[in-house]
Motif scaffolding. Sequence first.
Motif, PDB file in Angstrom:
ATOM      1  N   SER A  42       0.822  -1.210   0.000  1.00  0.00           N
ATOM      2  CA  SER A  42       0.000   0.000   0.000  1.00  0.00           C
ATOM      3  C   SER A  42       0.857   1.261   0.000  1.00  0.00           C
ATOM      4  N   ASN A  43       1.939   1.258   0.773  1.00  0.00           N
ATOM      5  CA  ASN A  43       2.811   2.429   0.791  1.00  0.00           C
ATOM      6  C   ASN A  43       3.564   2.577  -0.529  1.00  0.00           C
ATOM      7  N   LEU A  44       3.972   1.449  -1.114  1.00  0.00           N
ATOM      8  CA  LEU A  44       4.631   1.501  -2.418  1.00  0.00           C
ATOM      9  C   LEU A  44       3.671   2.024  -3.487  1.00  0.00           C
ATOM     10  N   ALA A  45       2.418   1.590  -3.416  1.00  0.00           N
ATOM     11  CA  ALA A  45       1.408   2.073  -4.364  1.00  0.00           C
ATOM     12  C   ALA A  45       1.166   3.566  -4.186  1.00  0.00           C
ATOM     13  N   VAL A  70       9.151   6.165   5.409  1.00  0.00           N
ATOM     14  CA  VAL A  70       9.378   5.932   6.843  1.00  0.00           C
ATOM     15  C   VAL A  70       8.567   4.733   7.326  1.00  0.00           C
ATOM     16  N   ASP A  71       7.318   4.647   6.900  1.00  0.00           N
ATOM     17  CA  ASP A  71       6.464   3.523   7.294  1.00  0.00           C
ATOM     18  C   ASP A  71       7.055   2.184   6.839  1.00  0.00           C
ATOM     19  N   MET A  72       7.564   2.154   5.604  1.00  0.00           N
ATOM     20  CA  MET A  72       8.157   0.928   5.085  1.00  0.00           C
ATOM     21  C   MET A  72       9.424   0.560   5.854  1.00  0.00           C
ATOM     22  N   LEU A  73      10.234   1.567   6.184  1.00  0.00           N
ATOM     23  CA  LEU A  73      11.448   1.314   6.963  1.00  0.00           C
ATOM     24  C   LEU A  73      11.104   0.833   8.365  1.00  0.00           C
ATOM     25  N   TYR A  74      10.179   1.525   9.004  1.00  0.00           N
ATOM     26  CA  TYR A  74       9.770   1.197  10.369  1.00  0.00           C
ATOM     27  C   TYR A  74       9.214  -0.218  10.452  1.00  0.00           C
ATOM     28  N   SER A  75       8.364  -0.572   9.495  1.00  0.00           N
ATOM     29  CA  SER A  75       7.757  -1.898   9.488  1.00  0.00           C
ATOM     30  C   SER A  75       8.790  -2.985   9.197  1.00  0.00           C
ATOM     31  N   SER A  76       9.715  -2.701   8.276  1.00  0.00           N
ATOM     32  CA  SER A  76      10.710  -3.698   7.880  1.00  0.00           C
ATOM     33  C   SER A  76      11.774  -3.927   8.938  1.00  0.00           C
ATOM     34  N   SER A  77      11.876  -3.023   9.909  1.00  0.00           N
ATOM     35  CA  SER A  77      12.898  -3.170  10.939  1.00  0.00           C
ATOM     36  C   SER A  77      12.597  -4.310  11.907  1.00  0.00           C
ATOM     37  N   ALA A  78      11.315  -4.550  12.173  1.00  0.00           N
ATOM     38  CA  ALA A  78      10.951  -5.535  13.193  1.00  0.00           C
ATOM     39  C   ALA A  78      10.086  -6.683  12.678  1.00  0.00           C
ATOM     40  N   CYS A  79       9.191  -6.408  11.735  1.00  0.00           N
ATOM     41  CA  CYS A  79       8.238  -7.428  11.286  1.00  0.00           C
ATOM     42  C   CYS A  79       8.901  -8.692  10.743  1.00  0.00           C
ATOM     43  N   PRO A  80       9.933  -8.611   9.878  1.00  0.00           N
ATOM     44  CA  PRO A  80      10.553  -9.836   9.378  1.00  0.00           C
ATOM     45  C   PRO A  80      11.099 -10.736  10.487  1.00  0.00           C
ATOM     46  N   THR A  81      11.671 -10.125  11.527  1.00  0.00           N
ATOM     47  CA  THR A  81      12.170 -10.916  12.652  1.00  0.00           C
ATOM     48  C   THR A  81      11.035 -11.605  13.378  1.00  0.00           C
ATOM     49  N   MET A 277      -0.225   0.333   8.084  1.00  0.00           N
ATOM     50  CA  MET A 277      -1.013  -0.215   6.987  1.00  0.00           C
ATOM     51  C   MET A 277      -2.127   0.739   6.576  1.00  0.00           C
ATOM     52  N   LEU A 278      -2.681   1.486   7.536  1.00  0.00           N
ATOM     53  CA  LEU A 278      -3.812   2.365   7.257  1.00  0.00           C
ATOM     54  C   LEU A 278      -3.391   3.731   6.723  1.00  0.00           C
ATOM     55  N   ASN A 279      -2.124   4.091   6.889  1.00  0.00           N
ATOM     56  CA  ASN A 279      -1.657   5.400   6.409  1.00  0.00           C
ATOM     57  C   ASN A 279      -1.981   5.658   4.946  1.00  0.00           C
TER      58      ASN A 279
END
Length: 309
Positions: A42-45, A70-81, A277-279
């Motif tokens: 959604s952020n990429l779109a 920022v949202d993509m960076l923030y989410s990618s920092s912790a979610c994959p782990t 996700m809602l941003n």
Amino acid sequence: MSLGNVSGKIIHQFVIGGFDTLDRPLTVGIVILCIYLLVMLSNLANICFILHDKRLHKPMYLLICNLAVVDMLYSSSACPTMIGVLVAGDKAIAYVSCFIQMFVFHLGGVMEMFAISVMAFDRLIAISNPLRYQSILTNVRTLVLTGALWLVACAFVAVMPATVLSLPYCHSTLKYTFCDYAALVRATCVNPMNTVLVLHVPFVFIVLSYVCILLALFRITSWEGLVKALKTCLSHLLRVALFFLPFISTYIAAVTFSLHPNARIICLSLASAIPLMLNPVIYVLNTEGNRGFLKKMVKQNTSSIIPVN
């Protein structure tokens, strides 16, 4: 802070133990995976919408693009782990990787607040000085301001790994869901004084900005002008609420109702993922340019699918 004769053990990797008490880790992991994919797509779109339409190359939309990054960076920092631990059962994370994750996570958190703050500044100018808005906040100034905020955030967050990197470690298991400052501090053999200040400044700046906006609204005499001014702030107000309210509600519930550890883990995980996700939904549906682009895309796709007789 003096370490004295405290000695620790050599740590090559840490073990994520924050989900050990979770009853259905796979279910929670799949939910976080779905949310993470939606956040990224959604952020990429949203970024693609803005870059595609040259009419949207304006300060407000540049700030929306920055927030999406920022949202993509923030989410990618912790979610994959967290997904790796819950879905794949891989609880180990390398020593260096843990510190990198801590830096990126807190950088995303600081930049999230900075991004919201500068967007509040943008709305303040749009409401208080609508005729001078384009001359005060140009694209170049917006990019320079955004770049400066990234540099300040990096310098601010760099203090965190610097304060714990040289400390001795007594525990290799982190009782958290990923690597952050609190998790690494708890794993050390000492209790260092936290020299990193809690970042209240952006929140205070946002509040003061909306106090000024409220005062400017009182000077608007026409009902149509008031409605238009309120609509310009709607998206940002929703974004501020989404960022701060989930965490505040979770901590209040934890103190007031003594939340079960499992419930607290799930609430904190969702509180940090769902707003990201809602941003894009908020800004796409509440921004005229994005709505117009979506209508145009839907119309083109519909006309290509449905043959014209």
